[in-house]
Scaffold this active site. Structure first.
Site, PDB file in Angstrom:
ATOM      1  CE  LYS A 124      -4.064   1.943   2.311  1.00 25.09           C
ATOM      2  NZ  LYS A 124      -5.035   1.795   3.425  1.00 25.09           N
TER       3      LYS A 124
ATOM      4  NE  ARG B 166     -20.485  -3.289   6.364  1.00 23.62           N
ATOM      5  CZ  ARG B 166     -20.134  -3.801   5.180  1.00 23.62           C
ATOM      6  NH1 ARG B 166     -20.640  -3.295   4.074  1.00 23.62           N
ATOM      7  NH2 ARG B 166     -19.298  -4.810   5.099  1.00 23.62           N
TER       8      ARG B 166
ATOM      9  CD  GLU C 146     -18.884  -2.797   9.557  1.00 23.69           C
ATOM     10  OE1 GLU C 146     -18.095  -1.978   9.052  1.00 23.69           O
ATOM     11  OE2 GLU C 146     -19.131  -3.913   9.032  1.00 23.69           O
TER      12      GLU C 146
END
Length: 642
Positions: A288, A405, A377
């Protein structure tokens, strides 16, 4: 500011132009694409490190696949900037995340190359499988479907549900696992350890280099040869890895790991995989922030750094002359540690957002009492419920948009059992440039209909501290505290705690003829508006409701007995929201009044800066001024609130 593209990139408007290039030119294209992203994001802002990490993969995909007929679904979408630049939006890229400009995420209405709109994680495999099944049903056997999902997003349960289903289908599906050990913060959990064990197996890595091409050739020779090759492959993989491969056990053909920054190797691999039928997973290892040294070194900081000097790496921040109010999430983080020091039952939970929510403050101070559970979540909520059954007080910090969610878990696992879980909903309301996938528009409406729930919103930092203090007192049950993205209004916010009476609002300003009722931080827009109105000789009353559930009925009786002109204002969706609660009270008690509701309209709100969106949705200070003028039937010509 329009940035100049490199010589090869300048000639690429669409992937068809990219495919006209020679293989030997792809490395230069990647170099120019990476530099273009750096140049534009440094002066315009946006997500940064994720797109730098998949430059080679993006180029290889569009070079090999026949997009948009072949479909690429980017999970979350943080990494899709290179994709946008190569698919007709290079000259619009400077408008990224700006009001009226292109979206920071893939968006179906924006381009036919954006196969699926995303913004939340772990959805790509499900969507790609649906597309693949549809293509098979329509007889489009040559159509490719690719889900690009990060190892962070793979921690989400929905990704595993999709893998489980895809394994029994024979659809033409390729899942590319972009493994960089990061989401926004470093990844956590057993999946991270498992992927690490694969990428560090030297024997297996030597073996797999020739495997893909061999299988691609065998696959063309008929089902018998294919079946024999598959058995041999599984046997060798199992021996070298010393245990069964998770993805193979789900009936996926696993290939990799492959260097995600070798564009020519990626092209060759993808060409070979096109000839292997059924569900496949390609494990690609990337860095990344690749190509920008500072982003490679501190990937969390450079996930979305804002404006920066691309040469020095200095992140540009305004340096105001006087002290500025802190961000609400930082007040949350420091306050949580302060409370936890005096209440040993307090625990902290966040689903993969420790730095964004400032839960990292508690994680650093009390690592045994604060948990990053990954992008999960639903698990975060039920995990919190489990803690609460044992007498602990979990502060479960989830962005308002992401709480959607876990709605079933909030109802079934927390509210039904009346457990004292404190939901701190960060980024409530319109969040700005991240746009509709991240706006926290709906939490008031969807939480307000749940029994046993207390719902509060602070107007400032001191109120947030007091609500957090109140929520951890004994037997409070499910408790929601919502607060917006960004800074509050107080510099001297760290004041002694004070318990609030549940369901009790407050009158901030007494007034005449018009009453303005606010819920949360947006009450500060009312205060701004009153400066203008008072200068015009208009003196409305201002009530800060504080709690939308239970709502302060005594205060509302006071309002409707005295005022026949009422305005409600909230940073939430109007249907079912705070204004609706006031209307319900008015109807239930047979009051009559001219009532105007200000808030987020019943429509999808696009991206832009927060003040721009408040103005667009007509619930900023200017909107309060105008509505008060209308109700007073007075329209003096005065300078509007800026």
């Amino acid at each position: 500011m329009q940035v100049e593209a490199g010589e090869l990139l300048k000639g690429i408007q669409f992937p068809s132009d990219l495919r006209n290039l020679k293989d030997s030119e792809l490395e230069e294209v990647c170099k120019e694409l990476r530099q273009y992203i750096i140049d534009v994001v440094s002066v315009n802002g946006g997500h940064f490190a994720a797109s730098l990490g998949v430059v080679e993969l993006t180029v290889a995909l569009h070079y090999v696949l026949n997009t948009p007929y072949d479909q690429i679904i980017f999970d979350v979408g943080h990494q899709a900037y290179g994709h946008k630049i190569l698919t007709g939006r290079r000259d619009l890229f400077h408008t990224n995340r700006i009001l009226g400009g292109i979206s920071g995420f893939p968006k179906r209405g924006e381009s036919e190359y954006d196969a699926f709109g995303v913004g939340h994680s772990s959805t790509s495999i499900s969507a790609a499988l649906g597309m693949a099944v549809a293509s098979a049903y329509k007889g489009e056997t040559d159509r490719q479907h690719v889900a690009v999902i990060g190892d962070g997003a793979l921690t989400g349960g929905m990704a595993f549900e999709a893998l489980n289903h895809a394994g029994i289908e024979k659809s033409n599906l390729l899942v590319i696992l972009n493994d960089n050990c990061m989401s926004i913060d470093p990844n956590v959990g057993a999946m991270k350890e498992y992927l690490t064990s694969i990428t560090t197996s030297k024997s297996y890595n030597r073996f797999r280099d020739d495997l893909i091409a061999v299988l691609a050739k065998i696959s063309k020779n008929g089902p018998d040869a294919y079946g024999w090759a598959k058995k041999l492959e599984l046997s060798i993989k199992g021996t070298l890895l010393k245990n069964s491969n998770l993805f193979e056990s789900l009936n996926f053909r696993y290939f990799g790991p492959v260097d995600g920054h070798d564009v020519n190797k990626l092209v060759k691999t993808l060409e070979d995989l096109k000839h292997i039928s059924g569900p496949k997973l390609l494990h690609v290892v990337t860095v990344k922030g690749k190509g920008y040294a500072l982003a490679e070194k501190d990937q969390t900081k450079w996930h979305a750094p804002g404006l920066f000097d691309k040469i020095t790496g200095e992140i540009k921040k305004s340096t105001p002359e006087k002290p500025q109010p802190p961000k609400y999430q930082d007040v949350f983080g420091h306050t949580l540690v302060e409370l936890a020091e005096s209440n040993l039952q307090i625990m902290g939970i966040t689903p993969a957002m420790p730095s964004g929510s400032s839960m990292n403050i508690m994680m650093n101070a009390m690592p045994d009492r604060a948990f990053d559970v990954g992008i999960a979540e639903q698990h975060a909520v039920t995990f919190s419920a489990g803690l609460a059954t044992q007498g602990l007080v979990p502060f479960c910090n989830i962005y308002s948009s992401f709480m959607q969610r876990a709605y079933d878990q909030v109802i079934h696992d927390v509210a039904l059992q009346n457990l004292n879980v404190v939901f701190c909903l960060d980024r409530a309301g319109l969040v700005g440039a991240d746009g509709p996938t991240h706006h926290g528009a709906y939490d008031i409406a969807f939480m307000r209909c749940i029994p046993n729930m207390t719902i509060a919103a602070p107007m400032n930092e001191e109120e947030l501290r007091n609500m957090m203090y109140t929520a951890q007192l004994k037997d409070m049950g499910p408790f929601v505290i919502r607060y917006p993205r960004g800074s509050g209004v107080m510099t001297d916010w760290k004041r002694p705690f004070r318990a609030l009476e549940i369901g009790k609002g407050r009158k901030l300003v007494d007034g005449e003829e018009v009453a303005v009722l606010s819920f949360g931080h947006v009450g500060n827009e009312v205060s701004k508006a009153f400066h203008t109105l008072n200068a015009e000789g208009i003196y409305p009353a201002h009530y800060d409701i504080r709690f939308v559930k239970p709502i302060d009925e005594n205060l509302l009786h006071e309002v409707f007995k005295k005022f026949k002109k009422v305005i409600t204002i909230e940073d939430g969706i109007l249907p079912g929201g705070f204004g609706s609660a006031v209307l319900e009270f008015m109807a239930d008690h047979r009051y009559t009044a001219d009532l105007v509701r200000l808030g987020i309209p019943d429509e999808i709100v696009d991206h832009g800066e927060q003040p721009e969106l408040w103005r667009l949705c007509n619930y900023d200070a200017n909107a309060v001024v105008e509505e008060c003028r209308k109700l007073m039937k007075s329209q003096p010509t005065k300078t509007m609130v800026s």
